[in-house]
Design an enzyme around this catalytic site. Sequence first.
Site, short mmCIF file in Angstrom:
data_model
loop_
_atom_site.label_atom_id
_atom_site.label_comp_id
_atom_site.label_asym_id
_atom_site.label_seq_id
_atom_site.Cartn_x
_atom_site.Cartn_y
_atom_site.Cartn_z
N SER A 85 72.81 12.55 65.89
CA SER A 85 72.94 13.79 66.65
C SER A 85 73.39 13.53 68.07
O SER A 85 73.07 12.50 68.65
CB SER A 85 71.62 14.55 66.70
OG SER A 85 71.77 15.72 67.47
N HIS A 120 66.19 18.89 62.16
CA HIS A 120 66.66 18.89 63.55
C HIS A 120 67.68 20.02 63.75
O HIS A 120 67.60 20.79 64.70
CB HIS A 120 67.29 17.53 63.89
CG HIS A 120 68.12 17.52 65.15
ND1 HIS A 120 69.39 18.08 65.19
CD2 HIS A 120 67.88 17.04 66.39
CE1 HIS A 120 69.89 17.93 66.41
NE2 HIS A 120 68.99 17.30 67.16
N ASN A 121 68.63 20.10 62.84
CA ASN A 121 69.65 21.14 62.97
C ASN A 121 69.07 22.54 62.81
O ASN A 121 69.50 23.46 63.49
CB ASN A 121 70.78 20.90 61.96
CG ASN A 121 71.73 19.81 62.41
OD1 ASN A 121 71.36 18.94 63.19
ND2 ASN A 121 72.95 19.85 61.92
N GLU A 137 67.59 23.30 65.96
CA GLU A 137 68.73 23.57 66.86
C GLU A 137 69.18 25.04 66.72
O GLU A 137 69.38 25.73 67.73
CB GLU A 137 69.85 22.59 66.49
CG GLU A 137 71.20 22.82 67.11
CD GLU A 137 72.25 21.84 66.53
OE1 GLU A 137 71.98 20.62 66.55
OE2 GLU A 137 73.31 22.30 66.06
#
Length: 479
Positions: A128, A185-186, A189
């Site tokens: 990332s 994580h995304n 996000e």
Amino acid sequence: GRANIGVVGLAVMGSNLARNLASREGNTVAVYNRTYARTEELITEHPEAGFLASESIDDFVATLSTPRTAIIMVQAGKGTDAVIEQLAERFEPGDIIVDGGNANFNDTIRRERELRERGLNFVGTGISGGEEGALKGPSIMPGGSAEAWETLGPILKSIAAEAEGEPCVTHVGTDGAGHFVKMVHNGIEYADMQLIAEAYDLLRRVGGLSVEQLVDVFKDWNTGDLESYLIEISAEVLAQKDAETGKPLVDLILDEAGSKGTGVWTVQNALGLGIPVSGIGEAVFARAVSSKPAQRGAMRATVTNRPKTPEVPDTFVDDVRAALYASKVVAYAQGFDLIVAGAKEYDWDIDLGALAKIWRAGCIIRARFLNRIVDAYATKPDLETLLVDPYFADAVASGEDAWRRVVGIAAAAGVPAPGFSSALAYFDSLAAERLPAALIQGQRDFFGAHTYQRVDKDGTFHTLWSDDRSEISTTPSTH
Ligand code: 6PG
């Protein structure tokens, strides 16, 4: 062979990662791209990198010293299998194939198994930080075997971002663990971006702030608890003026959000695992709603009785800041819950504190706040939810009134705040003494004899709804 590491796929992420690798002491980097023109361009533009370029995959593999280690940086999807196969056919037992794309972790689990059966190491890794991160130091989330990590670890540590002197890379877990946490994580996000967008929208449309004032608000927020990359770049996006018209660029960008799939995967997997990632879900849905111009146009033409602007308190800017912070805590709490559930389901030993540590720098969700998550798991590794960690519980409690005001004002003003309001609903649900789930159980038992349990006795019960409505016990009591 003379290169200790190779990169396959030289689009911007691959090129930047290759340059990052080449810039670190001790690395010699082999590069390969399907079309050689791109390779030529890269080596011409960056002679300082000392790349070993190959026109053919055979030459590329011959350039690598053993154990051969190659990082694939191609658009995730079907094409990845073909590239893996090209390498696998030429690699020998003990060699390492790394997939640094945003692969679906299920594919990574399958690929790891298939390659392991052929004696090869396969490491799916989340990377990332976008283009700049790849070049200057990303946050890296590798899965795969402990054996592969031994070779790969030092290389990845050398190129990762640093947070408080520590490289932002850790061996997340076996096989698909790295791509799983990159997926989450995304998802986080997405939630973070949606919450920031809601804060912007409310302050502008209800609070009456100009875009210029909002730049200052975001810059100010970026000096406190909300300090993060996404707040920082939001200020920069808002500050941008269109060259032609001089208007804020944000007013000229079509308001239909795109996506490439990782947010959807996060929610799909959360649904399967029964984890309520409502913040991420609302963020994915908000993008979907934005991208329905026909429905939006038809509704705009139909709904004419728009609500009036409600009165806003003098504290509105700070109220919105509190709502954003509390909602963000909820989104992270839910994301970490999903990681816990994924680890259990797929048999990964994931250290949540170590994960929070490697998200402190390099990645898109990097934020000061991650330090607090590190502390929370250091204090209590089996925390029930981040929301009960004393620091976060206090932080949310101190902003709770403001959070409620903001959600109320948003509803009254007719400004959608699905992230703020669903986060508050989640908070209130977890905190409720009793939930209306009792009525749902009653309904289920009524129409489908799905049974219920009672608060006052053990066992499972059914009411004879269509008979005399007496209650029967459907399983013997466990006592
Ligand atoms: C990162 C980003 C990166 C990618 C996003 C974009 O961690 O560096 O997450 O992987 O830019 O996934 O996602 P969408 O196109 O779906 O918004």
